[in-house]
Write a protein that holds these residues in place. Structure first.
Motif, PDB file in Angstrom:
ATOM      1  N   PHE A   1       0.966  -1.173   0.193  1.00  0.00           N
ATOM      2  CA  PHE A   1       0.046  -0.030  -0.067  1.00  0.00           C
ATOM      3  C   PHE A   1       0.819   1.403   0.192  1.00  0.00           C
ATOM      4  N   ILE A   2       1.910   1.112   0.897  1.00  0.00           N
ATOM      5  CA  ILE A   2       2.867   2.279   0.806  1.00  0.00           C
ATOM      6  C   ILE A   2       3.618   2.559  -0.409  1.00  0.00           C
ATOM      7  N   VAL A   3       3.988   1.289  -1.140  1.00  0.00           N
ATOM      8  CA  VAL A   3       4.428   1.395  -2.468  1.00  0.00           C
ATOM      9  C   VAL A   3       3.645   1.961  -3.610  1.00  0.00           C
ATOM     10  N   PHE A   4       2.217   1.252  -3.495  1.00  0.00           N
ATOM     11  CA  PHE A   4       1.314   2.165  -4.234  1.00  0.00           C
ATOM     12  C   PHE A   4       1.053   3.580  -4.246  1.00  0.00           C
ATOM     13  N   LEU A   5       1.364   4.025  -2.849  1.00  0.00           N
ATOM     14  CA  LEU A   5       1.099   5.666  -2.771  1.00  0.00           C
ATOM     15  C   LEU A   5       2.410   6.292  -3.414  1.00  0.00           C
ATOM     16  N   LEU A   6       3.361   5.606  -3.330  1.00  0.00           N
ATOM     17  CA  LEU A   6       4.512   6.166  -3.708  1.00  0.00           C
ATOM     18  C   LEU A   6       4.770   6.279  -5.426  1.00  0.00           C
ATOM     19  N   SER A   7       3.941   5.249  -5.870  1.00  0.00           N
ATOM     20  CA  SER A   7       3.903   5.172  -7.183  1.00  0.00           C
ATOM     21  C   SER A   7       3.124   6.313  -8.126  1.00  0.00           C
TER      22      SER A   7
ATOM     23  N   ALA B   1      -0.787  -5.951  -7.436  1.00  0.00           N
ATOM     24  CA  ALA B   1      -0.879  -7.424  -7.395  1.00  0.00           C
ATOM     25  C   ALA B   1      -0.547  -7.997  -6.028  1.00  0.00           C
ATOM     26  N   GLY B   2       0.543  -7.348  -5.102  1.00  0.00           N
ATOM     27  CA  GLY B   2       0.777  -7.749  -4.004  1.00  0.00           C
ATOM     28  C   GLY B   2      -0.335  -7.420  -2.843  1.00  0.00           C
ATOM     29  N   LEU B   3      -0.956  -6.260  -3.225  1.00  0.00           N
ATOM     30  CA  LEU B   3      -1.961  -5.734  -2.107  1.00  0.00           C
ATOM     31  C   LEU B   3      -3.090  -6.580  -2.122  1.00  0.00           C
ATOM     32  N   ILE B   4      -3.510  -7.058  -3.409  1.00  0.00           N
ATOM     33  CA  ILE B   4      -4.739  -7.685  -3.627  1.00  0.00           C
ATOM     34  C   ILE B   4      -4.563  -9.140  -3.345  1.00  0.00           C
TER      35      ILE B   4
ATOM     36  N   TYR C   1       3.055 -11.972  -8.199  1.00  0.00           N
ATOM     37  CA  TYR C   1       3.905 -11.031  -7.392  1.00  0.00           C
ATOM     38  C   TYR C   1       5.203 -11.456  -6.990  1.00  0.00           C
ATOM     39  N   LEU C   2       5.162 -12.640  -6.409  1.00  0.00           N
ATOM     40  CA  LEU C   2       6.641 -13.226  -6.044  1.00  0.00           C
ATOM     41  C   LEU C   2       7.386 -13.440  -6.894  1.00  0.00           C
ATOM     42  N   LEU C   3       6.948 -14.027  -8.202  1.00  0.00           N
ATOM     43  CA  LEU C   3       7.582 -14.476  -9.439  1.00  0.00           C
ATOM     44  C   LEU C   3       8.450 -12.835  -9.821  1.00  0.00           C
ATOM     45  N   VAL C   4       7.695 -11.729  -9.960  1.00  0.00           N
ATOM     46  CA  VAL C   4       8.350 -10.661 -10.297  1.00  0.00           C
ATOM     47  C   VAL C   4       9.285 -10.145  -9.475  1.00  0.00           C
ATOM     48  N   MET C   5       9.078 -10.309  -8.094  1.00  0.00           N
ATOM     49  CA  MET C   5       9.926  -9.875  -6.771  1.00  0.00           C
ATOM     50  C   MET C   5      11.350 -10.718  -6.991  1.00  0.00           C
ATOM     51  N   PHE C   6      10.892 -11.907  -7.445  1.00  0.00           N
ATOM     52  CA  PHE C   6      12.304 -12.910  -7.473  1.00  0.00           C
ATOM     53  C   PHE C   6      13.180 -12.274  -8.612  1.00  0.00           C
ATOM     54  N   LEU C   7      12.312 -12.120  -9.752  1.00  0.00           N
ATOM     55  CA  LEU C   7      13.139 -11.793 -11.067  1.00  0.00           C
ATOM     56  C   LEU C   7      13.840 -10.375 -10.843  1.00  0.00           C
ATOM     57  N   LEU C   8      13.111  -9.459 -10.076  1.00  0.00           N
ATOM     58  CA  LEU C   8      13.776  -8.155  -9.729  1.00  0.00           C
ATOM     59  C   LEU C   8      14.912  -8.308  -8.610  1.00  0.00           C
ATOM     60  N   ILE C   9      14.941  -9.143  -7.924  1.00  0.00           N
ATOM     61  CA  ILE C   9      15.965  -9.429  -6.960  1.00  0.00           C
ATOM     62  C   ILE C   9      17.336 -10.205  -7.852  1.00  0.00           C
ATOM     63  N   VAL C  10      16.985 -10.852  -8.794  1.00  0.00           N
ATOM     64  CA  VAL C  10      18.083 -11.525  -9.539  1.00  0.00           C
ATOM     65  C   VAL C  10      18.700 -10.252 -10.697  1.00  0.00           C
ATOM     66  N   VAL C  11      17.897  -9.464 -11.096  1.00  0.00           N
ATOM     67  CA  VAL C  11      18.354  -8.451 -12.074  1.00  0.00           C
ATOM     68  C   VAL C  11      19.164  -7.531 -11.103  1.00  0.00           C
ATOM     69  N   LEU C  12      18.524  -7.045 -10.111  1.00  0.00           N
ATOM     70  CA  LEU C  12      19.379  -6.071  -9.124  1.00  0.00           C
ATOM     71  C   LEU C  12      20.633  -6.642  -8.651  1.00  0.00           C
ATOM     72  N   PHE C  13      20.647  -7.840  -8.443  1.00  0.00           N
ATOM     73  CA  PHE C  13      22.021  -8.446  -7.785  1.00  0.00           C
ATOM     74  C   PHE C  13      22.983  -8.564  -9.019  1.00  0.00           C
TER      75      PHE C  13
ATOM     76  N   GLY D   1       6.457 -12.352   1.862  1.00  0.00           N
ATOM     77  CA  GLY D   1       5.487 -12.818   0.749  1.00  0.00           C
ATOM     78  C   GLY D   1       5.296 -14.245   0.527  1.00  0.00           C
ATOM     79  N   CYS D   2       6.397 -14.963   0.856  1.00  0.00           N
ATOM     80  CA  CYS D   2       6.178 -16.446   0.653  1.00  0.00           C
ATOM     81  C   CYS D   2       5.320 -17.026   2.014  1.00  0.00           C
ATOM     82  N   CYS D   3       5.550 -16.382   2.925  1.00  0.00           N
ATOM     83  CA  CYS D   3       4.772 -16.709   4.083  1.00  0.00           C
ATOM     84  C   CYS D   3       3.240 -16.424   3.815  1.00  0.00           C
TER      85      CYS D   3
END
Length: 271
Positions: free
Chosen positions: A14-20, A59-62, A75-87, A251-253
């Motif tokens: 929700f915080i990220v949504f407000l920032l976007s 996606a994460g909020l809903i 959402y988790l798939l996108v997060m995982f790909l984002l982690i890999v790309v940033l790394f 998110g996995c939890c």
């Protein structure tokens, strides 16, 4: 009672949504008001970043708050790909910025920069005519040389000035050219000057729209700026990566909670 991990994922998104929203709005505003090449270059990445954050946060909020498992999985798939790309980008940034540094000039308060000292990958980027045309336009728009010329320094003041990489590389000729100082951005070729072995000496012009913007030293100054900026970004990325890994774990939890809720509907109760 709603699961803690679902609550945390919901709050964070929700915080990220407000920032976007302001990021996306800023990109759209910039696209309608952009007048320089630098501003036009920024508008698309800003809009893309704002749209990406908006979609992913929704996606994460809903997915977390409404127990929509497939949406949370995306959402988790996108997060995982984002982690890999940033790394990968962080490692790449440290590798390509590992080479290159300004050279101390005897009797000068500033350093000078040589393009050959930097990584081949970076050199190819600035040697590309299309890329350099955009970068040169941005340097001119920033008025970095104009601000230097407005100092109206004497020669002694100038040689002891701590010039930035861009000012040293783009706003004056290399010291080895032995040009005659007239002002901060006006240097005259000495009597009897012939073609020099240093290409930048022949490239230099006193025209404020030209100066040394096409010099190799100017490109090196840009790369030195880029090197320091990328290292700062890489350090920030490391902190951001740690944050993303924590959010991904939460998110996995939440995803596991969704599956349990779907397997054991609330009206049946939990075993």
């Amino acid at each position: 009672m709603f699961r803690l991990s679902n609550n945390l994922v919901g709050i964070l998104n929700f915080i990220v949504f407000l920032l976007s929203i302001p990021i996306l709005g800023g990109g759209i505003w910039l696209s309608t008001r952009a007048s320089t090449d630098c501003e036009k270059f920024l508008e698309k990445p800003i809009i893309a970043l704002g749209a990406f954050l908006l979609i992913v946060s929704l996606a994460g909020l809903i997915g977390a708050c409404c127990r929509v498992s497939w949406l949370l999985w995306v959402y988790l798939l996108v997060m995982f790909l984002l982690i890999v790309v940033l790394f990968c980008f962080t490692i790449f940034a440290f590798v390509v910025t590992n080479k290159g540094a300004g050279e101390v000039v005897s009797g000068r308060g500033y350093k000078e920069y040589r393009l050959g000292d930097y990584s081949n990958w970076l050199q190819k980027r600035v040697n590309n005519e299309g890329n350099w045309a955009k970068i040169r336009s941005c340097i001119q728009d920033s008025k970095v040389c104009k601000s230097l010329s407005e100092k109206n320094q004497t020669l002694d003041q100038f040689v002891n000035d701590n010039l930035s990489p861009l000012q040293s590389g783009c706003c004056k000729p290399p010291t080895a050219c032995n040009f005659v100082y007239q002002s901060d951005t006006v240097w005259n070729k000495p009597d009897g000057f012939t073609s020099s072995n240093i290409s930048d000496c022949n490239t230099w012009q006193n025209d404020p729209n030209i100066l040394c913007y096409n010099c190799q030293s100017c490109k090196a100054g840009v790369l030195d700026n880029l090197k320091h900026d990328w290292k700062k970004v890489a350090i920030i990325n490391i902190i951001f990566l740690i944050f993303l890994v924590v959010v991904y774990s939460i998110g996995c939890c939440a995803f596991r909670n969704n599956r349990e809720d779907n397997a054991y509907p609330r009206w049946k109760g939990y075993p």
